[in-house]
Write a protein that holds these residues in place. Structure first.
Motif, PDB file in Angstrom:
ATOM      1  N   PHE A 102       0.858  -1.272   0.150  1.00 57.90           N
ATOM      2  CA  PHE A 102      -0.040  -0.059   0.043  1.00 57.90           C
ATOM      3  C   PHE A 102       0.836   1.376  -0.222  1.00 57.90           C
ATOM      4  CE2 PHE A 102      -2.370  -3.166   2.247  1.00 57.90           C
ATOM      5  CZ  PHE A 102      -3.515  -3.375   1.514  1.00 57.90           C
ATOM      6  N   GLY A 103       2.144   1.034  -0.145  1.00 53.32           N
ATOM      7  CA  GLY A 103       2.872   2.191   0.018  1.00 53.32           C
ATOM      8  C   GLY A 103       3.975   2.356  -1.390  1.00 53.32           C
ATOM      9  N   CYS A 104       5.247   2.939  -0.958  1.00 51.84           N
ATOM     10  CA  CYS A 104       6.092   3.092  -2.070  1.00 51.84           C
ATOM     11  C   CYS A 104       7.321   2.191  -1.964  1.00 51.84           C
ATOM     12  CB  CYS A 104       6.485   4.483  -2.099  1.00 51.84           C
ATOM     13  SG  CYS A 104       5.209   5.591  -2.117  1.00 51.84           S
ATOM     14  N   GLY A 105       7.198   1.073  -1.309  1.00 51.97           N
ATOM     15  CA  GLY A 105       8.402   0.266  -1.103  1.00 51.97           C
ATOM     16  C   GLY A 105       9.074   0.556   0.050  1.00 51.97           C
ATOM     17  N   LEU A 106      10.067  -0.384   0.700  1.00 53.78           N
ATOM     18  CA  LEU A 106      10.764  -0.149   1.732  1.00 53.78           C
ATOM     19  C   LEU A 106      11.763   0.909   1.762  1.00 53.78           C
ATOM     20  CD1 LEU A 106      10.940  -4.045   2.687  1.00 53.78           C
ATOM     21  CD2 LEU A 106       9.513  -2.570   3.776  1.00 53.78           C
ATOM     22  N   SER A 107      12.067   1.541   2.763  1.00 48.14           N
ATOM     23  CA  SER A 107      13.235   2.468   2.999  1.00 48.14           C
ATOM     24  C   SER A 107      13.947   2.194   3.984  1.00 48.14           C
ATOM     25  CB  SER A 107      12.426   3.995   3.007  1.00 48.14           C
ATOM     26  OG  SER A 107      13.330   4.679   3.251  1.00 48.14           O
ATOM     27  N   ALA A 114       4.327  17.150  -1.034  1.00 49.20           N
ATOM     28  CA  ALA A 114       4.165  18.000  -2.065  1.00 49.20           C
ATOM     29  C   ALA A 114       4.524  19.468  -1.862  1.00 49.20           C
ATOM     30  CB  ALA A 114       2.627  18.287  -2.185  1.00 49.20           C
ATOM     31  N   THR A 115       4.864  19.632  -0.391  1.00 50.65           N
ATOM     32  CA  THR A 115       5.567  21.132  -0.204  1.00 50.65           C
ATOM     33  C   THR A 115       7.096  20.870  -0.465  1.00 50.65           C
ATOM     34  OG1 THR A 115       3.787  21.466   1.484  1.00 50.65           O
ATOM     35  CG2 THR A 115       5.923  22.639   1.883  1.00 50.65           C
ATOM     36  N   ARG A 116       7.412  19.950  -0.040  1.00 52.15           N
ATOM     37  CA  ARG A 116       8.848  19.529  -0.180  1.00 52.15           C
ATOM     38  C   ARG A 116       9.427  19.568  -1.547  1.00 52.15           C
ATOM     39  NH1 ARG A 116      12.604  14.709   2.597  1.00 52.15           N
ATOM     40  NH2 ARG A 116      14.795  15.771   2.076  1.00 52.15           N
ATOM     41  N   PHE A 117       8.609  18.811  -2.517  1.00 53.66           N
ATOM     42  CA  PHE A 117       8.689  18.318  -3.799  1.00 53.66           C
ATOM     43  C   PHE A 117       7.652  19.282  -4.695  1.00 53.66           C
ATOM     44  CE2 PHE A 117      10.760  14.996  -1.397  1.00 53.66           C
ATOM     45  CZ  PHE A 117      11.989  15.248  -1.553  1.00 53.66           C
ATOM     46  N   ALA A 146       9.859  21.605 -18.068  1.00 55.35           N
ATOM     47  CA  ALA A 146       9.242  21.547 -16.500  1.00 55.35           C
ATOM     48  C   ALA A 146       8.502  20.151 -16.562  1.00 55.35           C
ATOM     49  CB  ALA A 146       8.157  22.501 -16.466  1.00 55.35           C
ATOM     50  N   GLN A 147       8.049  19.563 -17.539  1.00 56.39           N
ATOM     51  CA  GLN A 147       7.423  18.263 -17.363  1.00 56.39           C
ATOM     52  C   GLN A 147       8.407  17.210 -16.956  1.00 56.39           C
ATOM     53  OE1 GLN A 147       6.189  16.455 -21.176  1.00 56.39           O
ATOM     54  NE2 GLN A 147       4.416  15.337 -20.036  1.00 56.39           N
ATOM     55  N   ALA A 148       9.739  17.165 -17.583  1.00 54.41           N
ATOM     56  CA  ALA A 148      10.802  16.402 -17.117  1.00 54.41           C
ATOM     57  C   ALA A 148      11.001  16.625 -15.659  1.00 54.41           C
ATOM     58  CB  ALA A 148      11.890  16.513 -17.867  1.00 54.41           C
ATOM     59  N   GLN A 149      11.143  17.762 -15.302  1.00 53.02           N
ATOM     60  CA  GLN A 149      11.507  18.112 -13.777  1.00 53.02           C
ATOM     61  C   GLN A 149      10.265  17.390 -12.811  1.00 53.02           C
ATOM     62  OE1 GLN A 149      11.730  22.066 -14.111  1.00 53.02           O
ATOM     63  NE2 GLN A 149      14.145  22.189 -14.493  1.00 53.02           N
ATOM     64  N   TRP A 150       8.983  17.455 -13.282  1.00 53.49           N
ATOM     65  CA  TRP A 150       7.992  17.228 -12.247  1.00 53.49           C
ATOM     66  C   TRP A 150       8.230  15.497 -12.481  1.00 53.49           C
ATOM     67  CZ3 TRP A 150       4.246  20.690 -15.894  1.00 53.49           C
ATOM     68  CH2 TRP A 150       4.298  21.654 -15.493  1.00 53.49           C
ATOM     69  N   LEU A 151       8.340  15.001 -13.306  1.00 50.76           N
ATOM     70  CA  LEU A 151       8.532  13.626 -13.086  1.00 50.76           C
ATOM     71  C   LEU A 151       9.646  13.334 -12.083  1.00 50.76           C
ATOM     72  CD1 LEU A 151       8.472  10.504 -13.735  1.00 50.76           C
ATOM     73  CD2 LEU A 151      10.060  11.031 -15.764  1.00 50.76           C
ATOM     74  N   GLY A 152      10.778  14.172 -12.093  1.00 49.70           N
ATOM     75  CA  GLY A 152      11.764  13.921 -10.833  1.00 49.70           C
ATOM     76  C   GLY A 152      11.040  14.019  -9.568  1.00 49.70           C
ATOM     77  N   GLN A 153      10.058  15.262  -9.675  1.00 53.27           N
ATOM     78  CA  GLN A 153       9.444  15.301  -8.239  1.00 53.27           C
ATOM     79  C   GLN A 153       8.413  14.341  -7.730  1.00 53.27           C
ATOM     80  OE1 GLN A 153      11.351  17.550  -7.151  1.00 53.27           O
ATOM     81  NE2 GLN A 153      10.080  19.665  -6.941  1.00 53.27           N
ATOM     82  N   HIS A 154       7.834  13.802  -8.886  1.00 57.75           N
ATOM     83  CA  HIS A 154       6.958  12.643  -8.658  1.00 57.75           C
ATOM     84  C   HIS A 154       7.861  11.458  -7.844  1.00 57.75           C
ATOM     85  CE1 HIS A 154       3.191  13.713 -10.330  1.00 57.75           C
ATOM     86  NE2 HIS A 154       3.681  14.010 -11.314  1.00 57.75           N
ATOM     87  N   ILE A 155       9.081  10.981  -8.270  1.00 56.37           N
ATOM     88  CA  ILE A 155       9.789  10.239  -8.233  1.00 56.37           C
ATOM     89  C   ILE A 155      10.458  10.644  -6.610  1.00 56.37           C
ATOM     90  CG2 ILE A 155      12.061   8.931  -8.366  1.00 56.37           C
ATOM     91  CD1 ILE A 155      11.709   9.339 -11.210  1.00 56.37           C
ATOM     92  N   ASN A 156      10.849  11.654  -6.386  1.00 57.31           N
ATOM     93  CA  ASN A 156      11.347  12.129  -5.015  1.00 57.31           C
ATOM     94  C   ASN A 156      10.098  12.156  -4.105  1.00 57.31           C
ATOM     95  OD1 ASN A 156      14.123  13.012  -5.001  1.00 57.31           O
ATOM     96  ND2 ASN A 156      13.810  14.661  -5.898  1.00 57.31           N
ATOM     97  N   ARG A 157       9.149  12.295  -4.272  1.00 56.35           N
ATOM     98  CA  ARG A 157       7.728  12.110  -3.293  1.00 56.35           C
ATOM     99  C   ARG A 157       7.666  10.534  -3.050  1.00 56.35           C
ATOM    100  NH1 ARG A 157       2.983  15.792  -5.866  1.00 56.35           N
ATOM    101  NH2 ARG A 157       3.831  17.806  -5.502  1.00 56.35           N
TER     102      ARG A 157
END
Length: 462
Positions: A12-17, A40-43, A91-102
């Motif tokens: 239910f999450g994004c994987g183990l960290s 969302a605030t951080r990224f 910007a679209q490519a940068q937003w993909l990076g933000q999705h991943i960072n989230r």
């Protein structure tokens, strides 16, 4: 089955960290997902309201170009349009990076999973020009704030969003007996795209008891829905079909002045329909648990949806509280984005590693490999979004692309690899296998070992 923090992170999450702690119970998962959106605030990703400034600028420049054909002003406008399109593409490519960072750094992984699920359920994207880059801003504005609210509010925000209207050509629909149709002109016919997808994909589901008459009547009720050139929602009364329309046995409209309120009413009724409860319950169970979920789980979700008038927080809580949710046997295969993002979460990729990548590197490291895995980022094949069935992801080309990415890409993002012997447990938790442990220990290098763990069959499932 009892709650398990590791399974919660994997399923239910994004994987183990190795650095972000897992949840303590299901209540904490829901509380985190409804609390402050720190990821969302951080990224940050710009909202659609902000994105429309790019669209407005292009509209202005197009007008200048047409007004001053052949002049230096027209050439300057053409250049400005080209620059704006390029900036949006970057910007679209940068937003993909933000999705991943989230995904990598969130302390509310359920929020990220639900955002991706509902964004796919309400798939929409732009078709040409700068609006092709608008999918992430659309999700940020219409989807993300409503993932645990009322389903009908999420439905209205998505279906009535200018990007959805644009994507499904609703702005080209004209009532056959409307004022506009009587005038003639370029736009003449009824377009059923939005009506069909609302019934088939967004609410009742393909197996529900509606027919072509319902589709057509709903399409006629939707006439009038449009957007401005600046991508703002508009309701054009002169395009609207006069008279009442009957959808699933209920009449709507019929007043002398067609109004968007009629559209909102039918959407709220569809959101509360029992068939919608069944459709959403089944889709949630398939997405999070298995291609063949326990019928009792689906029934529990359906009943909770009906009991709460589509309260998605309550429905999600019912999903997490059901014993079938905690079966220790892995089931679903991770889609391409989930695989890539969960791999980087397991590696605890530093946030600035993605921020340092330019557009070309983002495409080489993520966009192009994901295409080979079966996911063209923000360019869906159709409004039904990504496939849910495991067989769509476990194909020779896709598996080869995952293996290639796992053994080559992480080392291009990080200087020092973890010890693969420990990384097996970090990445897989209770799903580790003797074969994967042996491969990690026997690898010729640390990066090879890490790659073999990420490419292992165990890492592909949740």
């Amino acid at each position: 089955m009892p709650f398990d923090s590791k399974i919660a992170e994997l399923r239910f999450g994004c994987g183990l960290s190795p650095v972000v702690s897992g949840p303590t119970d299901t209540n904490q998962m829901i509380a985190a997902a409804t609390g402050p959106d720190t990821a969302a605030t951080r990224f940050p990703i710009e909202t659609f309201d902000t994105f429309t400034r790019r669209v407005s600028h292009v509209v202005e420049q197009v007008k200048l170009r047409k007004k001053n054909r052949g002049s230096p002003e027209a050439m300057a406008a053409k250049k400005s349009i080209r620059v704006t399109n390029k900036e949006a593409r970057i910007a679209q490519a940068q937003w993909l990076g933000q999705h991943i960072n989230r995904w990598v750094w969130t302390d509310s992984p359920l929020r990220e999973r639900l955002t991706l699920f509902w964004a796919d359920h309400f798939t929409a994207t732009g078709k040409a020009g700068v609006i092709r880059r608008a999918a992430s801003p659309y999700v940020e504005e219409a989807i993300r704030p409503r993932i645990l609210g009322r389903f009908e509010d999420l439905l209205l925000a998505s279906v009535l969003h200018p990007l959805m209207i644009h994507y499904l050509d609703q702005d080209r629909s004209v009532g056959e007996n409307s004022v506009q149709a009587a005038k003639g002109g370029r736009l003449k016919g009824l377009n059923e795209n939005l009506a069909r997808e609302v019934l088939e994909l967004h609410t009742l589901g393909v197996s529900a008891a509606y027919d072509q008459v319902d589709v057509r009547e709903l399409a006629e009720l939707f006439t009038g829905l449009s957007h401005s050139r600046e991508m703002e929602l508009k309701f054009r009364k002169q395009f609207a079909e006069p008279g009442s329309e009957t959808v699933m046995g209920t009449a709507y409209g019929g007043t002398k002045n067609p109004h968007i309120r009629d559209v909102e009413t039918v959407l709220r009724d569809l959101a509360r329909h029992p068939a919608t409860a069944r459709h959403i319950a089944s889709k949630l169970a398939v997405h999070f648990i298995s291609d063949t979920p326990d019928p009792d789980l689906v029934a529990a979700l359906e009943n909770r949806f009906l009991e709460t008038d589509g309260d998605l927080a309550a429905v999600t809580q019912a999903l997490l509280d059901h014993p079938a949710a905690w079966s220790p046997a892995p089931a679903n295969v991770k889609p391409a984005f989930n695989f890539v993002a969960s791999a980087l979460r397991a590696l605890a990729l530093p946030p600035d590693a993605l921020g340092a990548l330019d557009e070309r590197k983002m495409r080489r490291l993520f966009v192009q490999p994901m295409v080979q895995m079966g996911h063209v980022w923000e360019k869906p094949n159709g409004p039904d979004g990504l496939p849910e069935e495991d067989a769509a992801w476990i194909i020779p080309q896709g598996i080869a692309a995952r293996l290639q990415w796992a053994v080559t890409m992480p080392q291009q993002l990080m200087a020092v690899p973890p010890d693969p012997r420990a990384f097996v447990t970090t990445a897989l938790g209770p799903f580790t296998t003797p074969a994967t442990e042996f491969a990690a220990k026997a690898a010729e290098s640390r990066w090879d070992g890490v790659g073999l763990v990420l490419a292992s069959p165990a890492f592909q499932r949740t």
